[in-house]
Design an enzyme around this catalytic site. Sequence first.
Site, PDB file in Angstrom:
ATOM      1  N   CYS A   1      95.638  67.314  40.206  1.00  0.00           N
ATOM      2  CA  CYS A   1      96.616  68.388  40.270  1.00  0.00           C
ATOM      3  C   CYS A   1      97.984  67.813  39.920  1.00  0.00           C
ATOM      4  O   CYS A   1      98.303  66.684  40.262  1.00  0.00           O
ATOM      5  CB  CYS A   1      96.717  69.057  41.627  1.00  0.00           C
ATOM      6  SG  CYS A   1      95.181  69.766  42.205  1.00  0.00           S
TER       7      CYS A   1
ATOM      8  N   LYS B   1      92.477  63.106  34.256  1.00  0.00           N
ATOM      9  CA  LYS B   1      92.844  61.761  33.805  1.00  0.00           C
ATOM     10  C   LYS B   1      93.309  60.886  34.970  1.00  0.00           C
ATOM     11  O   LYS B   1      93.072  59.682  34.979  1.00  0.00           O
ATOM     12  CB  LYS B   1      93.955  61.893  32.751  1.00  0.00           C
ATOM     13  CG  LYS B   1      94.375  60.605  32.107  1.00  0.00           C
ATOM     14  CD  LYS B   1      93.388  60.154  31.064  1.00  0.00           C
ATOM     15  CE  LYS B   1      93.729  58.807  30.468  1.00  0.00           C
ATOM     16  NZ  LYS B   1      92.536  58.138  29.922  1.00  0.00           N
TER      17      LYS B   1
ATOM     18  N   GLU C   1      80.352  61.250  30.621  1.00  0.00           N
ATOM     19  CA  GLU C   1      81.538  62.053  30.909  1.00  0.00           C
ATOM     20  C   GLU C   1      81.938  62.995  29.784  1.00  0.00           C
ATOM     21  O   GLU C   1      82.502  64.040  30.053  1.00  0.00           O
ATOM     22  CB  GLU C   1      82.715  61.186  31.372  1.00  0.00           C
ATOM     23  CG  GLU C   1      83.369  60.319  30.348  1.00  0.00           C
ATOM     24  CD  GLU C   1      84.611  59.622  30.918  1.00  0.00           C
ATOM     25  OE1 GLU C   1      84.908  58.528  30.437  1.00  0.00           O
ATOM     26  OE2 GLU C   1      85.292  60.158  31.806  1.00  0.00           O
TER      27      GLU C   1
ATOM     28  N   TRP D   1      93.127  70.689  39.724  1.00  0.00           N
ATOM     29  CA  TRP D   1      91.776  70.132  39.702  1.00  0.00           C
ATOM     30  C   TRP D   1      91.186  70.513  41.049  1.00  0.00           C
ATOM     31  O   TRP D   1      91.660  70.062  42.093  1.00  0.00           O
ATOM     32  CB  TRP D   1      91.825  68.612  39.531  1.00  0.00           C
ATOM     33  CG  TRP D   1      90.453  67.999  39.409  1.00  0.00           C
ATOM     34  CD1 TRP D   1      89.711  67.869  38.272  1.00  0.00           C
ATOM     35  CD2 TRP D   1      89.666  67.435  40.466  1.00  0.00           C
ATOM     36  NE1 TRP D   1      88.501  67.274  38.567  1.00  0.00           N
ATOM     37  CE2 TRP D   1      88.451  66.995  39.904  1.00  0.00           C
ATOM     38  CE3 TRP D   1      89.861  67.268  41.834  1.00  0.00           C
ATOM     39  CZ2 TRP D   1      87.447  66.396  40.650  1.00  0.00           C
ATOM     40  CZ3 TRP D   1      88.849  66.674  42.585  1.00  0.00           C
ATOM     41  CH2 TRP D   1      87.658  66.237  41.984  1.00  0.00           C
TER      42      TRP D   1
HETATM   43  O1  M6R Z   1      93.576  55.430  36.182  1.00  0.00           O
HETATM   44  P1  M6R Z   1      92.423  54.587  36.578  1.00  0.00           P
HETATM   45  O2  M6R Z   1      92.187  53.477  35.622  1.00  0.00           O
HETATM   46  O3  M6R Z   1      92.556  54.059  37.970  1.00  0.00           O
HETATM   47  O4  M6R Z   1      91.187  55.526  36.568  1.00  0.00           O
HETATM   48  C1  M6R Z   1      89.954  55.147  37.093  1.00  0.00           C
HETATM   49  C2  M6R Z   1      88.857  56.105  36.664  1.00  0.00           C
HETATM   50  O5  M6R Z   1      89.108  57.369  37.169  1.00  0.00           O
HETATM   51  C3  M6R Z   1      88.744  56.181  35.147  1.00  0.00           C
HETATM   52  O6  M6R Z   1      88.537  54.935  34.584  1.00  0.00           O
HETATM   53  C4  M6R Z   1      87.593  57.116  34.752  1.00  0.00           C
HETATM   54  O7  M6R Z   1      86.385  56.533  35.123  1.00  0.00           O
HETATM   55  C5  M6R Z   1      87.663  57.397  33.244  1.00  0.00           C
HETATM   56  N1  M6R Z   1      87.703  58.806  33.003  1.00  0.00           N
HETATM   57  C6  M6R Z   1      86.527  56.868  32.476  1.00  0.00           C
HETATM   58  O8  M6R Z   1      86.638  57.138  31.118  1.00  0.00           O
END
Ligand code: M6R
Length: 630
Positions: free
Chosen positions: A2, A625, A512, A76
């Site tokens: 969000c 994201k 994903e 979200w």
């Molecule tokens: O921002 P972050 O690197 O901490 O995010 C971690 C995960 O949420 C992120 O890598 C997620 O798995 C991606 N969407 C994968 O492509």
Amino acid sequence: MCGIVAVIGSREAAPLLLEGLQRLEYRGYDSAGIATVDAAKSSLTCKRAQGKLVNLVKLVDDQGALGQLGIGHTRWATHGKPEVRNAHPHRDSSGGIAVVQNGIIENHSSLRKELESQGYEFASDTDTEVIPHLISRELNLIKREGETSNSTWLLEAVRKVSFQLEGAYALAVIWEETPEALVVAKRQTPLLIGFGEGEFLCASDTPALAGFTRTILPMEDDEVGLLTPLGIELYDSLGKRQQRSPSLLKGQEDVATKNNFRHFMLKEIYEQSETARLWTDRYLPLGLSDEAPIALPFEDSFYEGIERIQILACGTSRHAAMVGAHLLEQFAGIPTTVFYASEFRYAPPPLTSHTLTIGVTQSGETADTLAALAMEAKRRAVYGDIAFASHQLGITNRLESSITRQVPNILDIGAGIEVGVAATKTFLGQLLAFYGLTISFASRSKQCSSKEVSKLINELRSVPSQLITLIKQHDEIAEQLSQQFVDVQNVIFIGRGINYPIALEGALKLKEISYIHAEGYPAGEMKHGPIALLERRVPVISVATPGVVFDKVLSNAQEAKARDSQLIGVAPEGRATEVFDALLPIPEVSEWISPLFSVVPLQLLSYHIAANRGLDIDQPRNLAKSVTVE
Ligand code: M6R
């Protein structure tokens, strides 16, 4: 997850809110909404739409939302389905108070029961809706008399409500009786105030502010703020005025464009060669000495006394950390353990001494990673390990994010803004960060010779140019191969050693964005159970790069082929690769740097499979994201 944005000033709020929300849509796109207060009429307008922001933009275009004061939200869904009635802003029963919130109110259920028993009526299934009702109740209790203005009452009501909320939140509140002010508050979820020209803003993250101002002030936990067209006032939970100066945004927060690419994800895959070039230019410039072969931004004292490393991360960042752990252990000789940050929080291992804790998060905002780091710092301080309580390192792509305010040492991967929800170039950047740390530790520990370190450095310097060719080649190969995945429902990815995390990453990418079920598995483990899944309709993608486990992976691949699976290899051409039904060729490089190449065909294959299916690649369903709730 969000995103929230709020503005008060001399311009119409709605267009500013929508622009801010557009820059926050990566935080969630289940629904969006804004509320504004028209000072002339002292009336509040609320517009909400299900789905992406474009639906709200249309609604506001058609119906309007007047006022120079407003709040906005992109959602979200956590509590309640992604429907209009659950979209923010949420209002009290009179409709005069509106609230947007990012976070989770953990005690919402008991608060709701209490409010319902007092006659408050709820219109949504969300945790957030308790807040406008609580504020309304507080406003009714506050003795409104004397010289004080409505805005002071609102501020006081929000401060009192914050004591009643458990969990993490960032919120913004408007009230039709205070067109001259909005109130904001936060706990364990980021909220930043922006000082614009003729207006003050507030948002969950810097991109939403960067279009209006580069002067920002991050709020602290349990603070409450009053924003008016003339200035801001911040108070702590006891109501004591806080004085802090804003600072200038350092990082590049521009909104990215797709250029001629169909999707951000494809553009970002292509940008990986540039990510690698920027990284090698910055950290591996020519002319460094054998004693200090890499230009990381840390003093010698940073490395002193480190005997072990533990890494906390989620998702793709955890896969990068696993490659990092392999390098740090096998190349640099430092025992290293990787944890899911979400698991570590509630089941940390017994404390070990002389342990550096690293958090890896491209966004710098992942709630579990930040909380696990904070918990670890606190735990060490309590046990008297003061030196390593504060000795933490963050690896991130966002220099203005929460992790950079929380952790004293930061390694910037410098990949530039990544818009696609599927992490690609930031994964590569994270891998490179671990190569940098490995070189630093290896040259200090003397685990390997300076010749071996120099060899690794030279190999890394050649990565950017090799990636240019590889990405282009695989864009075409993957597009063709993806045609064979039209009816596929399950895919198994296998790898070993340093490429086992790449098998995990390949499976995650496919899941994903294409919604195909995929599993990443250590190749040698298949026969202990998962091999039972294999049959003609289940392709196996095997990452087989020359090195200590090459022959082993090829044997494991044979075992899969013997079960009728279509076998796709990610391997250098001509190296016993006749076993594969299809080959995704990668350059023959040392095993150490092979993950930088082996991941590329898997990213592109996932991309083309999802594109063939006509899916929303940059904003896949149910994802965001930045994962800012636990
Ligand atoms: O921002 P972050 O690197 O901490 O995010 C971690 C995960 O949420 C992120 O890598 C997620 O798995 C991606 N969407 C994968 O492509």
